[in-house]
Design a protein around this motif. Structure first.
Motif, PDB file in Angstrom:
ATOM      1  N   ALA A  89     -17.249  35.262 -10.654  1.00  0.00           N
ATOM      2  CA  ALA A  89     -16.838  34.313  -9.613  1.00  0.00           C
ATOM      3  C   ALA A  89     -17.101  32.875 -10.065  1.00  0.00           C
ATOM      4  O   ALA A  89     -16.267  31.983  -9.852  1.00  0.00           O
ATOM      5  CB  ALA A  89     -17.564  34.603  -8.303  1.00  0.00           C
ATOM      6  N   GLY A  90     -18.243  32.630 -10.700  1.00  0.00           N
ATOM      7  CA  GLY A  90     -18.556  31.290 -11.200  1.00  0.00           C
ATOM      8  C   GLY A  90     -17.572  30.835 -12.251  1.00  0.00           C
ATOM      9  O   GLY A  90     -17.108  29.687 -12.243  1.00  0.00           O
ATOM     10  N   ALA A  91     -17.220  31.740 -13.165  1.00  0.00           N
ATOM     11  CA  ALA A  91     -16.224  31.407 -14.187  1.00  0.00           C
ATOM     12  C   ALA A  91     -14.863  31.172 -13.544  1.00  0.00           C
ATOM     13  O   ALA A  91     -14.117  30.286 -13.963  1.00  0.00           O
ATOM     14  CB  ALA A  91     -16.137  32.521 -15.231  1.00  0.00           C
ATOM     15  N   GLY A  92     -14.545  31.947 -12.505  1.00  0.00           N
ATOM     16  CA  GLY A  92     -13.271  31.761 -11.795  1.00  0.00           C
ATOM     17  C   GLY A  92     -13.198  30.423 -11.093  1.00  0.00           C
ATOM     18  O   GLY A  92     -12.172  29.739 -11.135  1.00  0.00           O
ATOM     19  N   VAL A  93     -14.295  30.028 -10.450  1.00  0.00           N
ATOM     20  CA  VAL A  93     -14.332  28.717  -9.784  1.00  0.00           C
ATOM     21  C   VAL A  93     -14.182  27.613 -10.824  1.00  0.00           C
ATOM     22  O   VAL A  93     -13.411  26.665 -10.638  1.00  0.00           O
ATOM     23  CB  VAL A  93     -15.635  28.540  -8.969  1.00  0.00           C
ATOM     24  N   LEU A  94     -14.907  27.744 -11.935  1.00  0.00           N
ATOM     25  CA  LEU A  94     -14.812  26.736 -12.999  1.00  0.00           C
ATOM     26  C   LEU A  94     -13.389  26.658 -13.537  1.00  0.00           C
ATOM     27  O   LEU A  94     -12.858  25.557 -13.738  1.00  0.00           O
ATOM     28  CB  LEU A  94     -15.787  27.065 -14.131  1.00  0.00           C
ATOM     29  N   TYR A  95     -12.770  27.797 -13.734  1.00  0.00           N
ATOM     30  CA  TYR A  95     -11.384  27.831 -14.205  1.00  0.00           C
ATOM     31  C   TYR A  95     -10.469  27.101 -13.221  1.00  0.00           C
ATOM     32  O   TYR A  95      -9.587  26.343 -13.625  1.00  0.00           O
ATOM     33  CB  TYR A  95     -10.929  29.287 -14.375  1.00  0.00           C
ATOM     34  N   GLY A  96     -10.704  27.312 -11.941  1.00  0.00           N
ATOM     35  CA  GLY A  96      -9.850  26.716 -10.922  1.00  0.00           C
ATOM     36  C   GLY A  96     -10.024  25.211 -10.759  1.00  0.00           C
ATOM     37  O   GLY A  96      -9.082  24.522 -10.379  1.00  0.00           O
ATOM     38  N   VAL A  97     -11.209  24.697 -11.036  1.00  0.00           N
ATOM     39  CA  VAL A  97     -11.455  23.268 -10.804  1.00  0.00           C
ATOM     40  C   VAL A  97     -11.392  22.430 -12.083  1.00  0.00           C
ATOM     41  O   VAL A  97     -11.600  21.221 -12.032  1.00  0.00           O
ATOM     42  CB  VAL A  97     -12.818  23.030 -10.106  1.00  0.00           C
ATOM     43  N   THR A  98     -11.116  23.061 -13.217  1.00  0.00           N
ATOM     44  CA  THR A  98     -11.100  22.349 -14.490  1.00  0.00           C
ATOM     45  C   THR A  98      -9.668  22.168 -14.974  1.00  0.00           C
ATOM     46  O   THR A  98      -8.895  23.113 -14.980  1.00  0.00           O
ATOM     47  CB  THR A  98     -11.896  23.135 -15.554  1.00  0.00           C
ATOM     48  N   GLY A 153      -6.502  22.051 -17.341  1.00  0.00           N
ATOM     49  CA  GLY A 153      -6.129  22.934 -18.445  1.00  0.00           C
ATOM     50  C   GLY A 153      -6.568  22.471 -19.819  1.00  0.00           C
ATOM     51  O   GLY A 153      -7.146  23.245 -20.578  1.00  0.00           O
ATOM     52  N   PRO A 154      -6.309  21.195 -20.203  1.00  0.00           N
ATOM     53  CA  PRO A 154      -6.682  20.754 -21.550  1.00  0.00           C
ATOM     54  C   PRO A 154      -8.192  20.782 -21.800  1.00  0.00           C
ATOM     55  O   PRO A 154      -8.637  20.945 -22.925  1.00  0.00           O
ATOM     56  CB  PRO A 154      -6.168  19.313 -21.623  1.00  0.00           C
ATOM     57  N   VAL A 155      -8.980  20.640 -20.742  1.00  0.00           N
ATOM     58  CA  VAL A 155     -10.439  20.642 -20.891  1.00  0.00           C
ATOM     59  C   VAL A 155     -10.968  22.071 -20.887  1.00  0.00           C
ATOM     60  O   VAL A 155     -11.954  22.383 -21.543  1.00  0.00           O
ATOM     61  CB  VAL A 155     -11.098  19.836 -19.744  1.00  0.00           C
ATOM     62  N   ARG A 156     -10.284  22.934 -20.191  1.00  0.00           N
ATOM     63  CA  ARG A 156     -10.736  24.308 -19.954  1.00  0.00           C
ATOM     64  C   ARG A 156     -11.004  25.053 -21.254  1.00  0.00           C
ATOM     65  O   ARG A 156     -12.043  25.687 -21.405  1.00  0.00           O
ATOM     66  CB  ARG A 156      -9.675  25.032 -19.135  1.00  0.00           C
ATOM     67  N   GLY A 157     -10.079  25.020 -22.172  1.00  0.00           N
ATOM     68  CA  GLY A 157     -10.251  25.716 -23.446  1.00  0.00           C
ATOM     69  C   GLY A 157     -10.597  27.173 -23.241  1.00  0.00           C
ATOM     70  O   GLY A 157      -9.903  27.907 -22.538  1.00  0.00           O
ATOM     71  N   THR A 158     -11.713  27.611 -23.812  1.00  0.00           N
ATOM     72  CA  THR A 158     -12.162  28.999 -23.690  1.00  0.00           C
ATOM     73  C   THR A 158     -13.269  29.141 -22.648  1.00  0.00           C
ATOM     74  O   THR A 158     -13.978  30.143 -22.637  1.00  0.00           O
ATOM     75  CB  THR A 158     -12.667  29.515 -25.043  1.00  0.00           C
ATOM     76  N   LEU A 159     -13.455  28.133 -21.798  1.00  0.00           N
ATOM     77  CA  LEU A 159     -14.507  28.127 -20.769  1.00  0.00           C
ATOM     78  C   LEU A 159     -15.899  28.333 -21.357  1.00  0.00           C
ATOM     79  O   LEU A 159     -16.748  28.983 -20.778  1.00  0.00           O
ATOM     80  CB  LEU A 159     -14.244  29.192 -19.702  1.00  0.00           C
ATOM     81  N   GLY A 160     -16.132  27.773 -22.522  1.00  0.00           N
ATOM     82  CA  GLY A 160     -17.454  27.843 -23.127  1.00  0.00           C
ATOM     83  C   GLY A 160     -17.731  29.116 -23.897  1.00  0.00           C
ATOM     84  O   GLY A 160     -18.849  29.337 -24.343  1.00  0.00           O
ATOM     85  N   LEU A 161     -16.720  29.962 -24.069  1.00  0.00           N
ATOM     86  CA  LEU A 161     -16.899  31.193 -24.842  1.00  0.00           C
ATOM     87  C   LEU A 161     -17.263  30.826 -26.271  1.00  0.00           C
ATOM     88  O   LEU A 161     -16.612  29.993 -26.894  1.00  0.00           O
ATOM     89  CB  LEU A 161     -15.615  32.021 -24.821  1.00  0.00           C
ATOM     90  N   GLY A 213     -23.722  26.052 -16.124  1.00  0.00           N
ATOM     91  CA  GLY A 213     -23.947  26.174 -17.563  1.00  0.00           C
ATOM     92  C   GLY A 213     -22.666  26.075 -18.360  1.00  0.00           C
ATOM     93  O   GLY A 213     -22.568  25.302 -19.315  1.00  0.00           O
ATOM     94  N   LEU A 214     -21.668  26.855 -17.959  1.00  0.00           N
ATOM     95  CA  LEU A 214     -20.392  26.809 -18.682  1.00  0.00           C
ATOM     96  C   LEU A 214     -19.686  25.471 -18.479  1.00  0.00           C
ATOM     97  O   LEU A 214     -19.050  24.959 -19.397  1.00  0.00           O
ATOM     98  CB  LEU A 214     -19.491  27.954 -18.237  1.00  0.00           C
ATOM     99  N   GLY A 215     -19.795  24.920 -17.280  1.00  0.00           N
ATOM    100  CA  GLY A 215     -19.165  23.623 -17.006  1.00  0.00           C
ATOM    101  C   GLY A 215     -19.701  22.524 -17.903  1.00  0.00           C
ATOM    102  O   GLY A 215     -18.952  21.651 -18.354  1.00  0.00           O
TER     103      GLY A 215
END
Length: 177
Positions: free
Chosen positions: A99-108, A110-118, A27-29
């Motif tokens: 854990a899901g947010a952590g995995v997403l953070y790790g595989v995304t 930096g410029p795309v990551r932003g606020t991780l969908g917050l 979802g966040l991805g």
């Protein structure tokens, strides 16, 4: 307390952890801005709805496929879930989402990551209004889940995943903006 010694209990808690991890990741991805321009509300809503629907279908026979703490709390309040199971599910869901947010953070990148969908409230919407909208959207989602899993409804609880996913997507379409 006998429930805590059951392997079925721990399988269900593990299923909720895995389901929440995948829900957050998918979802966040889908909510990230991979291209310039405004984020796609429809894409995000569909991603969350399809993830919820898929996980309800895949994990429903193991844990009920709650994936969402609001559903777990609603089932507890309706006496459809024991307190130890609800607490196990809630802990697993919170840890799974992290854990899901952590995995997403790790595989995304930096410029795309932003606020991780917050998300944040629209400037014209106050905290009270945002809370009321969130409560109403959560209520419609919980009511849909209860209606979809009611054996008296149509005798086909295996089809519950479809309306549950659509209900979640509808809530996102209304509430995201």
């Amino acid at each position: 307390m006998r429930e805590l010694r059951s392997s079925a209990f721990w399988r269900a808690v593990l299923a909720e952890f895995l389901g929440s991890l995948l829900y957050a990741l998918l979802g966040l991805g889908a909510s990230l801005r991979w291209a310039p321009g405004p984020p796609s509300v429809v894409g995000s809503a569909l991603a969350f709805g399809l993830a919820q629907s898929t996980l309800v279908q895949a994990l429903g026979n193991v844990s009920g496929g709650h994936v969402n703490p609001a559903i777990t709390l609603a089932f507890l309040m309706a006496s459809q879930l024991s307190l130890p199971r609800a607490l196990g599910y809630l802990l697993a869901q919170v840890l799974g989402m992290l854990a899901g947010a952590g995995v997403l953070y790790g595989v995304t990148p930096g410029p795309v990551r932003g606020t991780l969908g917050l998300s944040a409230l629209h400037p014209g919407v106050g905290p009270g209004q945002g809370t009321v909208v969130e409560l109403l959207l959560t209520a419609q989602f919980v009511l849909c889940v209860f209606a979809s899993f009611d054996d008296r409804h149509d005798g086909r609880p295996a089809m519950a995943a479809v309306p549950v996913g659509f209900s979640l997507a509808l809530g996102h379409l209304f509430g995201v903006r």
